[in-house]
Every structure is written in structure tokens, then in C-alpha cells.
Motif scaffolding. Structure first.
Motif, PDB file in Angstrom:
ATOM      1  N   GLY A 244       0.781  -1.228   0.000  1.00  0.00           N
ATOM      2  CA  GLY A 244       0.000   0.000   0.000  1.00  0.00           C
ATOM      3  C   GLY A 244       0.809   1.272   0.000  1.00  0.00           C
ATOM      4  N   TYR A 245       0.081   2.365  -0.209  1.00  0.00           N
ATOM      5  CA  TYR A 245       0.691   3.694  -0.217  1.00  0.00           C
ATOM      6  C   TYR A 245       1.419   3.988   1.091  1.00  0.00           C
ATOM      7  CZ  TYR A 245      -2.667   4.458  -4.042  1.00  0.00           C
ATOM      8  OH  TYR A 245      -3.393   4.371  -5.194  1.00  0.00           O
ATOM      9  N   MET A 246       0.749   3.728   2.219  1.00  0.00           N
ATOM     10  CA  MET A 246       1.328   4.070   3.509  1.00  0.00           C
ATOM     11  C   MET A 246       2.560   3.228   3.826  1.00  0.00           C
ATOM     12  SD  MET A 246      -0.100   6.650   4.665  1.00  0.00           S
ATOM     13  CE  MET A 246      -1.498   7.639   4.135  1.00  0.00           C
ATOM     14  N   ASP A 247       2.588   2.008   3.315  1.00  0.00           N
ATOM     15  CA  ASP A 247       3.789   1.186   3.473  1.00  0.00           C
ATOM     16  C   ASP A 247       4.987   1.860   2.802  1.00  0.00           C
ATOM     17  OD1 ASP A 247       2.405  -0.836   4.824  1.00  0.00           O
ATOM     18  OD2 ASP A 247       1.794  -1.775   2.950  1.00  0.00           O
ATOM     19  N   VAL A 248       4.764   2.331   1.590  1.00  0.00           N
ATOM     20  CA  VAL A 248       5.845   3.018   0.860  1.00  0.00           C
ATOM     21  C   VAL A 248       6.302   4.252   1.620  1.00  0.00           C
ATOM     22  CG1 VAL A 248       6.400   4.323  -1.235  1.00  0.00           C
ATOM     23  CG2 VAL A 248       5.130   2.174  -1.412  1.00  0.00           C
ATOM     24  N   ILE A 249       5.348   5.072   2.038  1.00  0.00           N
ATOM     25  CA  ILE A 249       5.686   6.334   2.700  1.00  0.00           C
ATOM     26  C   ILE A 249       6.399   6.072   4.021  1.00  0.00           C
ATOM     27  CG2 ILE A 249       4.706   8.429   3.731  1.00  0.00           C
ATOM     28  CD1 ILE A 249       2.427   8.189   1.639  1.00  0.00           C
ATOM     29  N   GLY A 250       5.910   5.101   4.805  1.00  0.00           N
ATOM     30  CA  GLY A 250       6.554   4.788   6.082  1.00  0.00           C
ATOM     31  C   GLY A 250       7.962   4.265   5.912  1.00  0.00           C
ATOM     32  N   LEU A 251       8.190   3.423   4.913  1.00  0.00           N
ATOM     33  CA  LEU A 251       9.535   2.895   4.666  1.00  0.00           C
ATOM     34  C   LEU A 251      10.479   4.011   4.225  1.00  0.00           C
ATOM     35  CD1 LEU A 251       8.612  -0.471   2.941  1.00  0.00           C
ATOM     36  CD2 LEU A 251       9.879  -0.230   5.077  1.00  0.00           C
ATOM     37  N   HIS A 252      10.004   4.885   3.370  1.00  0.00           N
ATOM     38  CA  HIS A 252      10.848   6.011   2.936  1.00  0.00           C
ATOM     39  C   HIS A 252      11.229   6.881   4.132  1.00  0.00           C
ATOM     40  CE1 HIS A 252      10.768   6.175  -1.636  1.00  0.00           C
ATOM     41  NE2 HIS A 252      10.104   5.069  -1.340  1.00  0.00           N
ATOM     42  N   GLN A 253      10.275   7.147   5.010  1.00  0.00           N
ATOM     43  CA  GLN A 253      10.566   7.964   6.185  1.00  0.00           C
ATOM     44  C   GLN A 253      11.613   7.300   7.071  1.00  0.00           C
ATOM     45  OE1 GLN A 253       7.575  10.374   8.659  1.00  0.00           O
ATOM     46  NE2 GLN A 253       7.765   8.518   9.900  1.00  0.00           N
ATOM     47  N   ALA A 254      11.591   5.969   7.147  1.00  0.00           N
ATOM     48  CA  ALA A 254      12.557   5.241   7.976  1.00  0.00           C
ATOM     49  C   ALA A 254      13.920   5.090   7.304  1.00  0.00           C
ATOM     50  CB  ALA A 254      11.999   3.865   8.318  1.00  0.00           C
TER      51      ALA A 254
END
Length: 636
Positions: free
Chosen positions: A265-275
Motif C-alpha cells: 500500500g501507499y502508507m507502506d511506501v511512505i513509512g519505509l521512505h521515512q525510515a
């Protein structure tokens, strides 16, 4: 209506053109010969002109040839555009009449600008409106996103109400038809008018590989909504089957790591990028497609599939062993169907290393990295090849002391093992399965499930099928129409544009048969040669998507050819068949050319103007081409 290039060729007599340049030509049958104007040559008339095809060739030191454009380019030191303008004036062709107004491109630019404005509109509402406070709170408190992450991904909020977005952009000078064209509004089912597509939702801009906003994903903020996530509808700019969310933001990290991670999902991508794990991308509620893998191959050689950790996800994987990939229904969040057999074929077609990452129970990637970012790196290192994942997942769910369970696992895993192309890798999986089931490899090799044929045994070389069998089993591959060199060249260019990997695989096939790589000299038509050089330049650069590069750098006359290439229906053809047919077509071109050289050399040999050794060298070259055509069974 013929193109400007075709019209010029129809009006310019190549014999007159060459003669006017100072070359004295002498008729030889239906063709003409003379001394080459491009190198010192006063003894042997090695320069030939064919008026029927409008082409020329030097059989001597140059070894070059082409059409009226390439002759002028070489003789006058011009580039293609200059030669085009020179010959157009000479032929009385008005180029302005053939230059199409770039209305379509301007219209697309207008729509891209509208989507960028929509991104800013939604983003501003998220950060600065009371209505957006709920969405902002959700992002910060429930998803743990930092302000800089929200800013980097341009997240926003679509207001409630049926026409707030519509009215805002109409006040900005946009028409309802513009908003409909990019999916921001929909047509009312009853009565006239439009209504907003996205209402009271968290807005996630979706960018193509060039960074242009092409659509939106939208998450519901109300539990009453039937669909948690919806996407923009299909538009001229947005085709979710050809896009991967986050690829624009991830492309540099993927290229650096040589590895891409596909999450759900979208939030998975965004959370991984933030980390700090910036090589993550996601499909948008669709099954993974070959177009998406083609995109990834530009940047990575390893692709890790981070699958949904819940029981339903695992069972969906195993149910998909022999199923075709399913397409998600529009506007519905649907789990991508994981089909190991299909992915193994993609793996072999695209030369990728595909692996599976198993997530801990009850945790999505963005939740995991928020709690323990280092754990993600460990899981990535433990990602398993698809075949290994399937056999170990099945074994974990069965009683391996039960012979029936062993048979069931073998029945499901062996077809996957025999999809693996590499012989050593395939043998390794057989050994692993044998150890897992506590059986001998010989038993697995001879195992024949009830009602099924034995697993295929791969041989290094299969006997040539009979003509009748070959006709029945021949691959259905689009063939170039006609045998004219110009049609064959066009076919090769169509194939090169269709799939980036065609060029590399064709070169590998040619090299295996000692026929050299595909090069500009294989194209006799100057326009085709320019197109090939543009495709080659697009392949060699890495900053821009290669098709986008072609579109950006094609002049109006090449653009017409590019438009034709995009309409060639190769989607139903396997990459392997397309590569084989392209290689065959290149060899056909070379065979036609060498036959022409042999005919000319035979005449010169009879006149005592070339040596027997030169003639024999050409005969040897033709024999190599014939052998390659026969070896690859491409000489139908």
C-alpha cells in the motif's frame, strides 16, 4: 497521407541526385555503378545505385549505404534535419504542410498543470484548513508521519461536499471537461453536470517515473465509506497497470541498491521512505504486470515481494499457484494476486532475481519500521526465492510424516521447479525439496501425479520438429509485412521500442551465433538509422524513463514513427517469441544485403575487378547468416 520523408523519396530520383553530386554512373542491368565518392578509388567501380529501391551502397573500402537522405548527409556533412530541409527544397515539398500542430502535446501539458495545481490545492487544505485537521491528525498520530514526509509526498485532503473541487477549479479558469479528463470529477448519472470524485478523503498524489502527477489515490476518513481506498479512474494520463507508486521518489535508491521492494500500500511506501528505506514501491490495487516489471528492470536486478503477513494473504498466494493474475476491480482495494508460476516466467524473461519477504504476523511494513526500523533490514536479508518460499510455506502447514502430504507438496512444487530456466538453480531446488520431504531426487524426477504427465526433462537440444508439427506449434508472433528491407527495418524498430530488453536479448542471441551486435549500419533508411540511434541513446542513459526520453528527443519526423510504434499490438506476444522474430528479421536484412553484394561482386569478379578471395569472404558471411537462421529455427 504520406509523410514528408516518403513524399521526398517519391520525388527525388536517386540516380539524378548522385549524378549531380559529381559521380559518373554507368547502367548495369536495372542498376547503376560508379566510383565511390567517399574514398580514393580510381580502379574498381565499387559504388552501386538501385533506382527501384532508391538506395546506394559502396562495396569497397567504405562498406556504407543508405537512401537519398544518408547520401546527402554523408556527401554534404549534414545532420538528418538539414538533409531533410535541403531535399525538401530540392523536391518542392513544403515541410510546414506536414508538420502537425502539437495540439495533443499542449493538451496533455494543460492536464499535467491541472493535476499539479490539484496537488497544491489538496495539500494546502490538509495543512491549513479546519476541515483537513482530521486527516492531518490521522497522518501524524496514527501513521507516525513527520511534517517533512507529508511535505515530500505532497499528501493532501479533499473537502466534503459534492462540488467544492469543481467550483474551485472553475474559478481558476479550468473547464469541467478538463477536470473530467483527469478524473477529478465524474459525470452525473442523471441530469446534466458533474460532481467531485474525491470527497472527505486523504489525498495521495501519484507520480509517473518523470515526476509528473498523473492521478491520485484516496483513503476514506469515514468508516461509513464502502471502499477504504479508491484511485483516479483510467485517463489519458493515468493507467495504474503501468505505474508503481513511489517509483519516482525511489528510483535513485533502487539504482544505488540494485534492489526494489514491492509492498502492498501507499502508507507502506511512505513509512519505509521515512525510515530511510527508500527503495520501496507499490502497485495500486492491481495484480503486478509485466509493464511494472519492465519499469523496475531499468533500475534493479533484484525485486523483493513483501507480502501481506496475515493468513488470508498466505492462502491467496498458495491458491494462486496455477491461477492467472487477476485484475482488481476499479475503485476497490484488492490484494494483488501472487502467482509464483507467472512470476518465475517474468523472472526468466526479464532477467530478475525475484524474492519473497515474510512479514511478522499482524504487522504491515510501515508499522514494523515505526516500531523497529532495524528489523526491516534483517527481513530483507532473509528474503527467499519464490520456489523456496512456496515449498517451505506448504511444508510448514502439512504433516511431513504423512506420505499423502508429501505427495501433495511435490505435486504443487515440482511444476514451479521446472519453470526455472537455469539448470544448476533447478537442480538445487530439487535437492532442497528432496531433503525437505526426506525423499531421493530420483523419486522426484520420476514422480508422475495421478492424471498428469511426468514433469518435463530439459535437454540441451531438442530434435527439430517435423514440418507438420512446426506449423501447428509455431508461435503467434507479429511478422513484418512484405520482404522489402524498409518493412523489415520498421519491424525491428517497432520491437525495440515495445520492450527495452529486446535490444539486449537480440544482441545476446546474435553474439551466440557469431553474427555481431545490432548496429546503425543494419538500417539502410536514414530515418530508420536516426530512430535506432535515438533508441540506443535512450537505452544508454539512466536519468529518464527510456520511452519518455524517446518522446522528448524525437524531432517531428521521428515523432511520427514513434506514434506508429506505440500502436503495434505486441501485448499478447511473449518476449521470447518477439526477440526470436526480431533476431530473425535482422538476419533477413543482412541476408538481403549480402545477396546484393554477392551479385555485384560476381559481376566485378567476371570483369577481373575483384579477387576470388573477396568473393569467398562474402560467401562465408552468407553461410554464417544461413547457419544462424537455421540454428534458431527462424528460417520459416
Amino acid at each position: 497521407m504520406p509523410s514528408a520523408v516518403d513524399e521526398i523519396k517519391a520525388r527525388i530520383d536517386i540516380v539524378d541526385l548522385v549524378t549531380e553530386s559529381g559521380v559518373q554512373l554507368r547502367r548495369s542491368g536495372r542498376n547503376y555503378t560508379g566510383f565511390c565518392p567517399f574514398h580514393e578509388n580510381k580502379r574498381t567501380p565499387s559504388f552501386a545505385v538501385w533506382p527501384e529501391t532508391g538506395t546506394w551502397y559502396c562495396f569497397g573500402e567504405c562498406g556504407e549505404g543508405g537512401d537519398v537522405f544518408s547520401f546527402v548527409m554523408k556527401k554534404q556533412g549534414m545532420d538528418f534535419r538539414e538533409a531533410l530541409e535541403y531535399l525538401a527544397e530540392k523536391a518542392g515539398v513544403d515541410l510546414a504542410a506536414y508538420r502537425r500542430e502539437p495540439a495533443a502535446r499542449q493538451a496533455h501539458d494543460h492536464l499535467y498543470a491541472l493535476l499539479e495545481e490539484a496537488t497544491l490545492f489538496y495539500h494546502n487544505l490538509l495543512l491549513h484548513s479546519p476541515a483537513g485537521a482530521e486527516a492531518l491528525r490521522y497522518l501524524r498520530e496514527e501513521r507516525g508521519l513527520q511534517p517533512e514526509t507529508i511535505e515530500a509526498f505532497g499528501l493532501g485532503y479533499a473537502p466534503s461536499g459534492w462540488d467544492n473541487t469543481l467550483r474551485h477549479f472553475q474559478q481558476r479558469g479550468y473547464k469541467a471537461e478538463d477536470l473530467l479528463a483527469v478524473g477529478l470529477v465524474r459525470q452525473r448519472q442523471s441530469g446534466a453536470g458533474h460532481y467531485d470524485t474525491f470527497r472527505h478523503r486523504l489525498m495521495i498524489p501519484i507520480r509517473d517515473v518523470r515526476g509528473r502527477v498523473v492521478g491520485f489515490g484516496a483513503r476514506a476518513l469515514s468508516a461509513e465509506e464502502a471502499a477504504k481506498y479508491i484511485n483516479s479512474p483510467q485517463t489519458a494520463l493515468f493507467n495504474k497497470s503501468d505505474l508503481l507508486y513511489g517509483l519516482y521518489e525511489a528510483r535513485r535508491a533502487i539504482r544505488q541498491d540494485r534492489q526494489a521492494v514491492i509492498v502492498e500500500g501507499y502508507m507502506d511506501v511512505i513509512g519505509l521512505h521515512q525510515a530511510g528505506y527508500r527503495n520501496a514501491v507499490a502497485p495500486m490495487g492491481t495484480a503486478l504486470t509485466s509493464s511494472q516489471f519492465r519499469l523496475l528492470k531499468r533500475f534493479a536486478r533484484r525485486v523483493v515481494l513483501a507480502l501481506d503477513p496475515d493468513e488470508a494473504g498466505r492462502k491467496a498466494i498458495l491458491r494462486g499457484l496455477d491461477a492467472a493474475r487477476s485484475l482488481a476491480a476499479e475503485d476497490q482495494e484488492q490484494q494483488p494476486t501472487f502467482n509464483p508460476r507467472g512470476f518465475l516466467r517474468l523472472e526468466s524473461s526479464f532477467g530478475l532475481d525475484l524474492r519473497v519477504l515474510s512479514l511478522p504476523e499482524g504487522q504491515d511494513p510501515d508499522e514494523l519500521v515505526l516500531a523497529d526500523a532495524a528489523r526491516w533490514e534483517t527481513l530483507l536479508a532473509e528474503a527467499r526465492p519464490i520456489v523456496q518460499y512456496v515449498m517451505e510455506t506448504l511444508a510448514a502447514e502439512e504433516d511431513l510424516a504423512d506420505p499423502r502430504a508429501k505427495a501433495a507438496i511435490a505435486r504443487r512444487v515440482l511444476p514451479l521447479i521446472y519453470e526455472v530456466v537455469d539448470t544448476v538453480e533447478r537442480a538445487g531446488y530439487l535437492q532442497r525439496l528432496a531433503r525437505l520431504l526426506d525423499l531421493s531426487e530420483e523419486v522426484l524426477l520420476t514422480y508422475r501425479p495421478q492424471g498428469q504427465e511426468a514433469a518435463p526433462v530439459r535437454r540441451r537440444r531438442s530434435p527439430r520438429p517435423s514440418a507438420q508439427t512446426a506449423r501447428r506449434s509455431a508461435p503467434v508472433t507479429p511478422r513484418p509485412r512484405g520482404v522489402q528491407p524498409e518493412a523489415l527495418e520498421e519491424f525491428v524498430l517497432n520491437a525495440l521500442y515495445f520492450a527495452e530488453e529486446v535490444y539486449w536479448q537480440v544482441n545476446q542471441m546474435l553474439a551466440e551465433n557469431q553474427c555481431g551486435h545490432l548496429e546503425a549500419g543494419d538500417f539502410e533508411q536514414a530515418l530508420h538509422r536516426q530512430a535506432f540511434l535515438l533508441l540506443l541513446a535512450a537505452q544508454e542513459q539512466i536519468e529518464t524513463d527510456w520511452r519518455a526520453y524517446v518522446q522528448q528527443h524525437a524531432d517531428p519526423y521521428l515523432q511520427e514513427a514513434v506514434d506508429r510504434w506505440q500502436r503495434v499490438p505486441y501485448e499478447a506476444v511473449s518476449l521470447r517469441d518477439l526477440v526470436s522474430q526480431t533476431c530473425r528479421t535482422i538476419l533477413q536484412l543482412r541476408r538481403l544485403r549480402v545477396d546484393r553484394e554477392i551479385d555485384e561482386k560476381r559481376r566485378l569478379l567476371a570483369a577481373g575487378q575483384v579477387s576470388l578471395n573477396e568473393f569467398q569472404q562474402l560467401a562465408s558471411r552468407r553461410a554464417r547468416i544461413d547457419h544462424a537462421l537455421a540454428e534458431k529455427d527462424m528460417s520459416s
